[in-house]
Design a protein around this motif. Structure first.
Motif, PDB file in Angstrom:
ATOM      1  N   ARG A 153      64.297  33.699  35.777  1.00 44.46           N
ATOM      2  CA  ARG A 153      63.712  34.380  34.631  1.00 44.46           C
ATOM      3  C   ARG A 153      64.732  34.542  33.595  1.00 44.46           C
ATOM      4  O   ARG A 153      64.383  34.176  32.326  1.00 44.46           O
ATOM      5  CB  ARG A 153      63.271  35.743  34.912  1.00 44.46           C
ATOM      6  CG  ARG A 153      62.421  36.405  34.071  1.00 44.46           C
ATOM      7  CD  ARG A 153      61.789  37.780  34.396  1.00 44.46           C
ATOM      8  NE  ARG A 153      63.009  38.648  34.544  1.00 44.46           N
ATOM      9  CZ  ARG A 153      62.833  39.626  35.301  1.00 44.46           C
ATOM     10  NH1 ARG A 153      62.003  40.228  36.136  1.00 44.46           N
ATOM     11  NH2 ARG A 153      64.091  40.477  35.543  1.00 44.46           N
ATOM     12  N   THR A 158      65.506  24.971  32.552  1.00 46.84           N
ATOM     13  CA  THR A 158      64.868  24.678  33.670  1.00 46.84           C
ATOM     14  C   THR A 158      65.916  24.572  34.893  1.00 46.84           C
ATOM     15  O   THR A 158      66.954  24.274  34.990  1.00 46.84           O
ATOM     16  CB  THR A 158      64.284  23.093  33.576  1.00 46.84           C
ATOM     17  OG1 THR A 158      63.649  23.184  32.501  1.00 46.84           O
ATOM     18  CG2 THR A 158      63.475  22.954  34.567  1.00 46.84           C
ATOM     19  N   GLY A 180      57.188  35.155  35.542  1.00 46.51           N
ATOM     20  CA  GLY A 180      56.300  35.377  34.415  1.00 46.51           C
ATOM     21  C   GLY A 180      54.907  34.469  34.798  1.00 46.51           C
ATOM     22  O   GLY A 180      55.406  33.131  35.052  1.00 46.51           O
ATOM     23  N   GLU A 182      53.308  32.999  32.599  1.00 49.56           N
ATOM     24  CA  GLU A 182      53.244  31.632  31.828  1.00 49.56           C
ATOM     25  C   GLU A 182      54.403  30.726  31.734  1.00 49.56           C
ATOM     26  O   GLU A 182      54.557  29.582  30.939  1.00 49.56           O
ATOM     27  CB  GLU A 182      53.193  32.296  30.109  1.00 49.56           C
ATOM     28  CG  GLU A 182      51.964  33.186  29.674  1.00 49.56           C
ATOM     29  CD  GLU A 182      50.810  32.439  30.077  1.00 49.56           C
ATOM     30  OE1 GLU A 182      50.603  30.943  29.652  1.00 49.56           O
ATOM     31  OE2 GLU A 182      50.072  32.783  30.841  1.00 49.56           O
ATOM     32  N   ALA A 183      55.312  31.016  32.886  1.00 52.62           N
ATOM     33  CA  ALA A 183      56.320  30.094  33.078  1.00 52.62           C
ATOM     34  C   ALA A 183      55.894  28.619  33.388  1.00 52.62           C
ATOM     35  O   ALA A 183      54.701  28.667  34.164  1.00 52.62           O
ATOM     36  CB  ALA A 183      57.159  30.539  34.155  1.00 52.62           C
ATOM     37  N   GLN A 184      56.431  27.666  32.882  1.00 46.87           N
ATOM     38  CA  GLN A 184      56.126  26.163  33.479  1.00 46.87           C
ATOM     39  C   GLN A 184      56.487  25.659  34.721  1.00 46.87           C
ATOM     40  O   GLN A 184      57.870  25.950  34.795  1.00 46.87           O
ATOM     41  CB  GLN A 184      56.348  25.189  32.108  1.00 46.87           C
ATOM     42  CG  GLN A 184      55.765  25.428  30.737  1.00 46.87           C
ATOM     43  CD  GLN A 184      54.236  25.396  31.011  1.00 46.87           C
ATOM     44  OE1 GLN A 184      53.835  24.487  31.167  1.00 46.87           O
ATOM     45  NE2 GLN A 184      53.610  26.535  30.530  1.00 46.87           N
ATOM     46  N   THR A 202      51.157  26.350  34.483  1.00 43.33           N
ATOM     47  CA  THR A 202      51.880  27.628  34.335  1.00 43.33           C
ATOM     48  C   THR A 202      51.801  27.981  35.853  1.00 43.33           C
ATOM     49  O   THR A 202      51.197  27.835  36.846  1.00 43.33           O
ATOM     50  CB  THR A 202      51.048  28.579  33.749  1.00 43.33           C
ATOM     51  OG1 THR A 202      49.810  28.758  34.113  1.00 43.33           O
ATOM     52  CG2 THR A 202      50.853  28.040  32.261  1.00 43.33           C
ATOM     53  N   TYR A 224      60.536  26.288  34.225  1.00 45.96           N
ATOM     54  CA  TYR A 224      61.048  26.560  32.912  1.00 45.96           C
ATOM     55  C   TYR A 224      60.507  28.055  32.567  1.00 45.96           C
ATOM     56  O   TYR A 224      59.524  28.137  32.084  1.00 45.96           O
ATOM     57  CB  TYR A 224      60.499  25.411  31.970  1.00 45.96           C
ATOM     58  CG  TYR A 224      60.917  25.447  30.800  1.00 45.96           C
ATOM     59  CD1 TYR A 224      62.294  25.035  30.343  1.00 45.96           C
ATOM     60  CD2 TYR A 224      60.056  25.801  29.540  1.00 45.96           C
ATOM     61  CE1 TYR A 224      62.875  25.232  29.086  1.00 45.96           C
ATOM     62  CE2 TYR A 224      60.632  25.780  28.218  1.00 45.96           C
ATOM     63  CZ  TYR A 224      61.848  25.451  28.013  1.00 45.96           C
ATOM     64  OH  TYR A 224      62.459  25.708  26.861  1.00 45.96           O
ATOM     65  N   PRO A 225      61.608  28.893  32.216  1.00 43.66           N
ATOM     66  CA  PRO A 225      61.124  30.409  32.017  1.00 43.66           C
ATOM     67  C   PRO A 225      60.554  30.165  30.719  1.00 43.66           C
ATOM     68  O   PRO A 225      61.081  29.506  29.545  1.00 43.66           O
ATOM     69  CB  PRO A 225      62.570  31.105  31.977  1.00 43.66           C
ATOM     70  CG  PRO A 225      63.228  30.174  32.967  1.00 43.66           C
ATOM     71  CD  PRO A 225      62.779  28.785  32.518  1.00 43.66           C
ATOM     72  N   VAL A 226      59.745  31.463  30.292  1.00 39.10           N
ATOM     73  CA  VAL A 226      59.133  31.472  29.071  1.00 39.10           C
ATOM     74  C   VAL A 226      60.101  31.854  27.942  1.00 39.10           C
ATOM     75  O   VAL A 226      59.734  31.167  26.800  1.00 39.10           O
ATOM     76  CB  VAL A 226      58.118  32.837  29.352  1.00 39.10           C
ATOM     77  CG1 VAL A 226      57.380  33.279  27.880  1.00 39.10           C
ATOM     78  CG2 VAL A 226      57.074  32.576  30.442  1.00 39.10           C
ATOM     79  N   GLY A 227      61.180  32.456  28.213  1.00 43.25           N
ATOM     80  CA  GLY A 227      61.969  32.855  27.199  1.00 43.25           C
ATOM     81  C   GLY A 227      62.944  31.431  26.640  1.00 43.25           C
ATOM     82  O   GLY A 227      63.873  31.501  25.748  1.00 43.25           O
ATOM     83  N   SER A 229      64.663  28.026  25.499  1.00 45.56           N
ATOM     84  CA  SER A 229      64.448  26.961  24.490  1.00 45.56           C
ATOM     85  C   SER A 229      65.167  25.701  24.678  1.00 45.56           C
ATOM     86  O   SER A 229      66.416  25.734  24.948  1.00 45.56           O
ATOM     87  CB  SER A 229      65.221  27.851  23.217  1.00 45.56           C
ATOM     88  OG  SER A 229      66.596  27.924  23.427  1.00 45.56           O
TER      89      SER A 229
END
Length: 237
Positions: A153, A158, A180, A182-184, A202, A224-227, A229
């Motif tokens: 997280r 990724t 989370g 919404e994590a991909q 998700t 791939y965590p939500v936060g 970039s």
């Protein structure tokens, strides 16, 4: 040290036998000995390509004991190839200890590259992979397991890991809860095999599948965590 002795680290197919390289076949035919994670499994590969090189077992439960003997044989002039059951030695498979001891004894290992379940998943995931991490298998015990997912997280990239078919139905809801909803996520199942499949969505979407499917095969999961970039590929050179 004999100039003739050599250690080869040979990548082998993870499913489709046609993925083996010509160089790997040449090495497996020419060496004096193949140290295999499971001799029965490797013998099937060798039989398919009409290779009759002698096999010895070299796996996670005997590698410390067997490594010394293999190093001695290489120093004595033998050519030895090390293979795992599938994929690239040392990647969540036996191989690291042998390589380290070889280097300590002045032996320069020769890597015969090839297929890996990790690099297959990186390519197939459709997740950002300008940078990524690979973490092996999640721990089984609940406390360490939660910390494993909490660490994912917090990553700014990724993360890929292996998972057992016996635990993946538990893993998907854990990812939705801890990393989370919404994590991909990308689930790569049975890479290069007949029933190859990639599931993407998700964490929440894939968690809904957890109890609805009969999970079979071998899995690599990308998260791939939500936060995080990503570099979209347009970064200044």
């Amino acid at each position: 040290m004999s100039t003739e002795g050599k250690l080869y680290l040979v990548s082998t197919p993870i499913g489709n036998l046609e993925d083996i390289t010509l160089r790997a076949l040449s090495v497996l035919k020419s060496v004096d000995l193949i140290a295999a994670e499971d001799t029965r499994h490797t013998r099937q590969l060798l039989s398919h390509f009409d290779i009759h090189t002698r096999l010895v077992s070299f796996h996670a439960f005997n590698e410390h004991r067997k490594a010394e003997g293999l190093i001695g044989q290489i120093l004595g002039g033998l050519k030895v190839a090390s293979v795992s059951d599938a994929g690239t030695p040392s990647v969540a498979d036996p191989g690291f200890y042998l390589v380290r001891e070889a280097v300590r004894n002045g032996i320069v290992p020769e890597v015969i590259p090839g297929v890996s379940a990790v690099t297959f998943a990186v390519t197939a995931s459709a997740l950002p992979v300008d940078k990524f991490a690979f973490l092996g298998f999640p721990p089984v015990k609940s406390g360490r397991r939660r910390k494993f997912f909490e660490a994912i997280r917090e990553e700014n990239k990724t993360v890929f890991f292996f998972e057992s078919p016996h635990r993946i139905a538990k893993t998907l809801p854990e990812l939705a809860e801890i990393v989370g909803p919404e994590a991909q996520i990308a689930i790569v199942r049975e890479a290069t095999k007949l029933h190859e499949e990639v599931l993407r969505g998700t964490a929440a979407e894939l968690a809904e599948l957890a109890e609805k499917r009969d999970w079979r095969g071998e899995f690599v999961i990308g998260v791939y965590p939500v936060g995080a970039s990503a570099d979209d590929g347009d970064a200044e050179e």
